[in-house]
Enzyme design. Structure first.
Site, PDB file in Angstrom:
ATOM      1  N   GLU A   1      -9.509 -51.232  48.382  1.00  0.00           N
ATOM      2  CA  GLU A   1      -9.209 -51.810  47.177  1.00  0.00           C
ATOM      3  C   GLU A   1     -10.046 -52.998  46.699  1.00  0.00           C
ATOM      4  OE1 GLU A   1      -6.654 -50.387  45.510  1.00  0.00           O
ATOM      5  OE2 GLU A   1      -4.960 -49.879  46.916  1.00  0.00           O
TER       6      GLU A   1
ATOM      7  N   GLU B   1      -3.301 -48.604  52.484  1.00  0.00           N
ATOM      8  CA  GLU B   1      -3.571 -50.097  52.539  1.00  0.00           C
ATOM      9  C   GLU B   1      -2.155 -50.420  53.401  1.00  0.00           C
ATOM     10  OE1 GLU B   1      -6.081 -51.905  52.107  1.00  0.00           O
ATOM     11  OE2 GLU B   1      -7.171 -50.384  50.695  1.00  0.00           O
TER      12      GLU B   1
ATOM     13  N   GLU C   1       5.095 -55.938  62.701  1.00  0.00           N
ATOM     14  CA  GLU C   1       5.202 -56.599  61.623  1.00  0.00           C
ATOM     15  C   GLU C   1       6.739 -56.800  61.309  1.00  0.00           C
ATOM     16  OE1 GLU C   1       4.262 -54.378  57.862  1.00  0.00           O
ATOM     17  OE2 GLU C   1       2.750 -55.890  57.588  1.00  0.00           O
TER      18      GLU C   1
ATOM     19  N   CYS D   1       0.849 -58.560  53.861  1.00  0.00           N
ATOM     20  CA  CYS D   1       0.351 -57.801  54.656  1.00  0.00           C
ATOM     21  C   CYS D   1      -0.622 -58.592  55.679  1.00  0.00           C
ATOM     22  CB  CYS D   1      -0.235 -56.704  54.145  1.00  0.00           C
ATOM     23  SG  CYS D   1      -1.620 -57.150  52.795  1.00  0.00           S
TER      24      CYS D   1
ATOM     25  N   LYS E   1       4.188 -45.363  41.043  1.00  0.00           N
ATOM     26  CA  LYS E   1       5.636 -45.487  41.707  1.00  0.00           C
ATOM     27  C   LYS E   1       5.735 -46.971  42.260  1.00  0.00           C
ATOM     28  CE  LYS E   1       7.676 -44.484  45.396  1.00  0.00           C
ATOM     29  NZ  LYS E   1       8.779 -45.724  45.314  1.00  0.00           N
ATOM     30  N   PRO E   2       6.544 -47.825  41.755  1.00  0.00           N
ATOM     31  CA  PRO E   2       6.633 -48.975  42.307  1.00  0.00           C
ATOM     32  C   PRO E   2       8.012 -48.863  43.494  1.00  0.00           C
ATOM     33  CG  PRO E   2       7.911 -49.133  40.246  1.00  0.00           C
ATOM     34  CD  PRO E   2       7.040 -47.669  40.268  1.00  0.00           C
TER      35      PRO E   2
ATOM     36  N   LEU F   1      -5.315 -31.112  51.128  1.00  0.00           N
ATOM     37  CA  LEU F   1      -6.660 -31.910  51.022  1.00  0.00           C
ATOM     38  C   LEU F   1      -6.837 -32.823  50.057  1.00  0.00           C
ATOM     39  CD1 LEU F   1      -8.672 -28.631  51.958  1.00  0.00           C
ATOM     40  CD2 LEU F   1      -7.916 -30.285  53.638  1.00  0.00           C
TER      41      LEU F   1
ATOM     42  N   ASN G   1       6.389 -56.385  47.933  1.00  0.00           N
ATOM     43  CA  ASN G   1       6.212 -57.683  48.113  1.00  0.00           C
ATOM     44  C   ASN G   1       5.118 -58.117  47.089  1.00  0.00           C
ATOM     45  OD1 ASN G   1       3.757 -56.252  49.102  1.00  0.00           O
ATOM     46  ND2 ASN G   1       3.182 -57.771  50.713  1.00  0.00           N
TER      47      ASN G   1
ATOM     48  N   GLY H   1      -0.093 -52.048  57.226  1.00  0.00           N
ATOM     49  CA  GLY H   1       0.750 -53.275  57.681  1.00  0.00           C
ATOM     50  C   GLY H   1      -0.332 -53.978  58.708  1.00  0.00           C
TER      51      GLY H   1
ATOM     52  N   GLY I   1      -4.983 -49.020  58.427  1.00  0.00           N
ATOM     53  CA  GLY I   1      -5.337 -48.057  57.367  1.00  0.00           C
ATOM     54  C   GLY I   1      -6.647 -47.824  56.990  1.00  0.00           C
TER      55      GLY I   1
HETATM   56  P1  NAD Z   1       7.389 -49.234  52.387  1.00  0.00           P
HETATM   57  O1  NAD Z   1       6.312 -48.711  53.177  1.00  0.00           O
HETATM   58  O2  NAD Z   1       8.781 -49.145  52.754  1.00  0.00           O
HETATM   59  O3  NAD Z   1       7.155 -48.774  50.784  1.00  0.00           O
HETATM   60  C1  NAD Z   1       6.048 -48.570  50.181  1.00  0.00           C
HETATM   61  C2  NAD Z   1       5.996 -47.664  49.158  1.00  0.00           C
HETATM   62  O4  NAD Z   1       5.817 -46.427  49.488  1.00  0.00           O
HETATM   63  C3  NAD Z   1       7.367 -47.500  48.209  1.00  0.00           C
HETATM   64  O5  NAD Z   1       7.123 -47.299  47.059  1.00  0.00           O
HETATM   65  C4  NAD Z   1       8.313 -46.626  49.003  1.00  0.00           C
HETATM   66  O6  NAD Z   1       9.285 -46.071  48.179  1.00  0.00           O
HETATM   67  C5  NAD Z   1       7.025 -45.501  49.240  1.00  0.00           C
HETATM   68  N1  NAD Z   1       7.361 -44.606  50.205  1.00  0.00           N
HETATM   69  C6  NAD Z   1       8.106 -45.023  51.426  1.00  0.00           C
HETATM   70  N2  NAD Z   1       8.037 -43.612  52.257  1.00  0.00           N
HETATM   71  C7  NAD Z   1       7.399 -42.824  51.356  1.00  0.00           C
HETATM   72  C8  NAD Z   1       7.151 -41.256  51.932  1.00  0.00           C
HETATM   73  N3  NAD Z   1       7.600 -40.947  52.864  1.00  0.00           N
HETATM   74  N4  NAD Z   1       6.202 -40.778  51.007  1.00  0.00           N
HETATM   75  C9  NAD Z   1       5.781 -41.505  49.551  1.00  0.00           C
HETATM   76  N5  NAD Z   1       5.934 -42.714  49.354  1.00  0.00           N
HETATM   77  C10 NAD Z   1       6.849 -43.658  50.365  1.00  0.00           C
HETATM   78  O7  NAD Z   1       6.978 -50.846  52.322  1.00  0.00           O
HETATM   79  P2  NAD Z   1       7.552 -52.073  51.846  1.00  0.00           P
HETATM   80  O8  NAD Z   1       8.609 -52.512  52.682  1.00  0.00           O
HETATM   81  O9  NAD Z   1       7.796 -51.659  50.232  1.00  0.00           O
HETATM   82  O10 NAD Z   1       6.123 -52.893  51.860  1.00  0.00           O
HETATM   83  C11 NAD Z   1       5.798 -53.793  52.578  1.00  0.00           C
HETATM   84  C12 NAD Z   1       4.767 -53.121  53.686  1.00  0.00           C
HETATM   85  O11 NAD Z   1       3.686 -52.989  52.783  1.00  0.00           O
HETATM   86  C13 NAD Z   1       4.257 -54.064  54.990  1.00  0.00           C
HETATM   87  O12 NAD Z   1       4.128 -52.889  55.966  1.00  0.00           O
HETATM   88  C14 NAD Z   1       2.920 -54.559  54.143  1.00  0.00           C
HETATM   89  O13 NAD Z   1       2.115 -54.677  55.383  1.00  0.00           O
HETATM   90  C15 NAD Z   1       2.227 -53.469  53.553  1.00  0.00           C
HETATM   91  N6  NAD Z   1       1.384 -53.971  52.617  1.00  0.00           N
HETATM   92  C16 NAD Z   1       0.071 -53.699  52.824  1.00  0.00           C
HETATM   93  C17 NAD Z   1      -0.934 -54.217  52.078  1.00  0.00           C
HETATM   94  C18 NAD Z   1      -2.488 -54.220  52.414  1.00  0.00           C
HETATM   95  O14 NAD Z   1      -3.133 -54.432  51.372  1.00  0.00           O
HETATM   96  N7  NAD Z   1      -2.960 -53.626  53.362  1.00  0.00           N
HETATM   97  C19 NAD Z   1      -0.711 -55.112  50.831  1.00  0.00           C
HETATM   98  C20 NAD Z   1       0.759 -55.251  50.721  1.00  0.00           C
HETATM   99  C21 NAD Z   1       1.854 -54.758  51.491  1.00  0.00           C
END
Ligand code: NAD
Length: 467
Positions: A444, A231, A367, A265, A158-159, A225, A135, A233, A440
């Site tokens: 940050e 961070e 969410e 988020c 990793k984006p 460990l 996002n 949802g 979480g």
């Molecule tokens: P997502 O969880 O699908 O993916 C996030 C990242 O994690 C991606 O890079 C993905 O490839 C990676 N990933 C997924 N499964 C993984 C695993 N098992 N092991 C390691 N890496 C893994 O999320 P999204 O759809 O890209 O982003 C939206 C989510 O991010 C929403 O839930 C949003 O609330 C959250 N978010 C939180 C904050 C915050 O500051 N709390 C900020 C922005 C977005």
């Protein structure tokens, strides 16, 4: 995936913009080993002044490259032009802030007996894996990278698999101002993320994404460990009392649930409104939301660009249908039929207000990451607080009232990492961000970031002359 790699889509058209291959196991190992070598061979031992200088150069580079980076955020993440440019500018500000923070005093000295000096300093953690969501692709990568580098760590980022282009460009350009291996990128989805979490030379994982993925990251990192920052949802409440400035509150609620097309988020997705002003307030919110323009991100008049994927539209539309089936009143802009908004093959969505969403529905509990607002009415303060807390998440909350006692009571009672009183969505680089509950832990931004990206170390120095 084709031989050329994963198709990276423009969510405004559904067409491929580029192909980016997933990084293979050996590729991830190579990136981590380069980061480990850069950490041990110098970066960790550079002076804070040196790192500060490199970060300032990185901030300059972000500013110089703003148009290209903003263009990638627009095309790949569907962000309207002004928003995309604003996010690159904010990213540069964050790097500037950490360039200064690298030089702040840290650590403590402790009272000790004669002949002994005792202090706690902070040392970098090592190779940090930064795993980011789709996002705010560039901005959230920069939050992690800037803090980690400031305190002497190296980073493999990793984006998200949908939105790698701005991070890829940032890392390529950063090679002009950072030593080899200090910042590298790997690409792909969960499988690549797992490889990072599991690699023994990754010392810490900073993760931003969904709660489900965060849980798996936590489980994997428990084996090694490894410290983690999560961070996750949110399902964030906005509580509006009858004595609030209703105009301002309505504008904030609409920005809160439609900004970035609801893919935030901290998005304000649950409106909890005083029954005395319920009908009037929901009317104002619906009118403001109806005036927003859904359209192509390159059009300067666009307020809401597309969602990230067709699956995201389908998921949100199904939740709206479910809420309607269970009795919620669905309010959409005049002339529209629901959440889906057909436009040029893209993944567009109209804002939707669900008045009276039953609490068992997904639109109240989950969410949706789409411009959907669920509304519930309350009669008493306690009821308002109970509704606000009717969630396992705890990311942000907002309360609107002109009663100072009530404002203070809610500011103290609301269970969330960020609480806004008579405002919504304030964020700046000097104030840390975090969640509670299913949103979480770890922080940050701000001075709290030092806690995640360094480890405290107690040192005892005996300097008595031994006879
Ligand atoms: P997502 O969880 O699908 O993916 C996030 C990242 O994690 C991606 O890079 C993905 O490839 C990676 N990933 C997924 N499964 C993984 C695993 N098992 N092991 C390691 N890496 C893994 O999320 P999204 O759809 O890209 O982003 C939206 C989510 O991010 C929403 O839930 C949003 O609330 C959250 N978010 C939180 C904050 C915050 O500051 N709390 C900020 C922005 C977005």
């Amino acid at each position: 995936m084709t031989a050329a790699g994963r198709a990276i889509l423009d969510p405004a058209t559904g067409q491929a913009l580029a192909h980016v291959p997933d990084t293979t196991g050996p590729g991830v190992a190579d990136a981590v080993e380069r980061a480990a070598a850069a950490f041990h061979d110098g970066w960790a031992d550079t002076s804070p002044a040196h790192r500060s200088g490199r970060l300032r150069a990185l901030a300059d580079l972000l500013r110089e490259d703003r148009d290209a980076l903003a263009g990638l955020e627009r095309r790949n993440a569907g962000k309207p032009v002004a928003r995309a440019a604003g996010e690159v500018a904010f990213a540069a500000q964050v790097v500037d802030w950490f360039a200064a923070a690298a030089r702040y005093p840290m650590g403590e000295t402790h009272p000790a007996g004669p002949g002994m000096r005792t202090y706690t300093d902070r040392v970098p953690v090592g190779v940090c894996a930064a795993i980011t969501p789709n996002n705010y692709p560039l901005l959230l990568a920069v939050w992690k990278i800037a803090a980690a580098l400031a305190y002497g760590n190296t980073v493999v980022v990793k984006p998200a698999p949908e939105t790698p282009l701005s991070t890829r460009r940032l890392v390529e350009r950063a090679a002009e101002v950072l030593p080899e291996g200090v910042l590298t990128a790997v690409h792909g989805g969960a499988a690549t993320g797992r490889l990072l979490c599991d690699h023994p030379a990754v010392a810490m994982v900073s993760f931003t994404g969904s709660t489900a993925a965060g849980r798996e990251v936590a489980r994997r990192c428990a084996d090694g460990l490894k410290p983690i920052s999560l961070e996750l949802g949110g399902k964030n409440p906005v509580v509006v009392f009858r004595d609030a400035d209703l105009d301002e509150a309505a504008r904030a609620v609409v920005t809160g649930f439609t900004g970035n097309t609801g893919q935030v988020c901290v998005a304000a997705t649950r409106l909890i409104v005083d029954r005395a002003v319920h009908a009037e307030f929901v009317g104002r919110v619906a009118d403001l939301a109806a005036a927003l323009r859904v359209g192509p991100p390159q059009d300067p008049a666009t307020d809401l660009g597309p969602l990230i994927s067709r699956a995201a539209v389908d998921r949100a539309a199904a939740a709206v249908d479910e809420a309607e089936t269970h009795g919620a009143k669905v309010i959409v802009p005049p002339g529209r039929t629901g959440l889906r908004h057909d436009l040029g093959g893209g993944f567009f969505a109209d804002p939707v207000v669900l008045d009276g969403t039953p609490p068992g529905c997904r639109a109240w509990r989950e969410e949706l990451f789409a411009p959907v607002l669920s509304v519930a009415a309350f009669d008493t303060d306690d009821e308002a607080l109970a509704l606000a807390h009717d969630t396992a998440y705890g990311l942000s909350a907002s309360v609107w009232t002109s009663d100072a006692h009530r404002a203070e009571r809610f500011a103290r009672a609301l269970r969330a990492g960020m609480v806004w009183v008579n405002t919504w969505g304030e964020t700046e680089e000097s104030v840390s961000v975090s969640g509670m509950g299913r949103s979480g832990y770890g922080r940050e931004l701000g001075l709290h970031a030092v806690e995640g990206y360094t480890r405290p170390r107690a040192v005892w120095v005996a300097h008595r002359v031994r006879g």
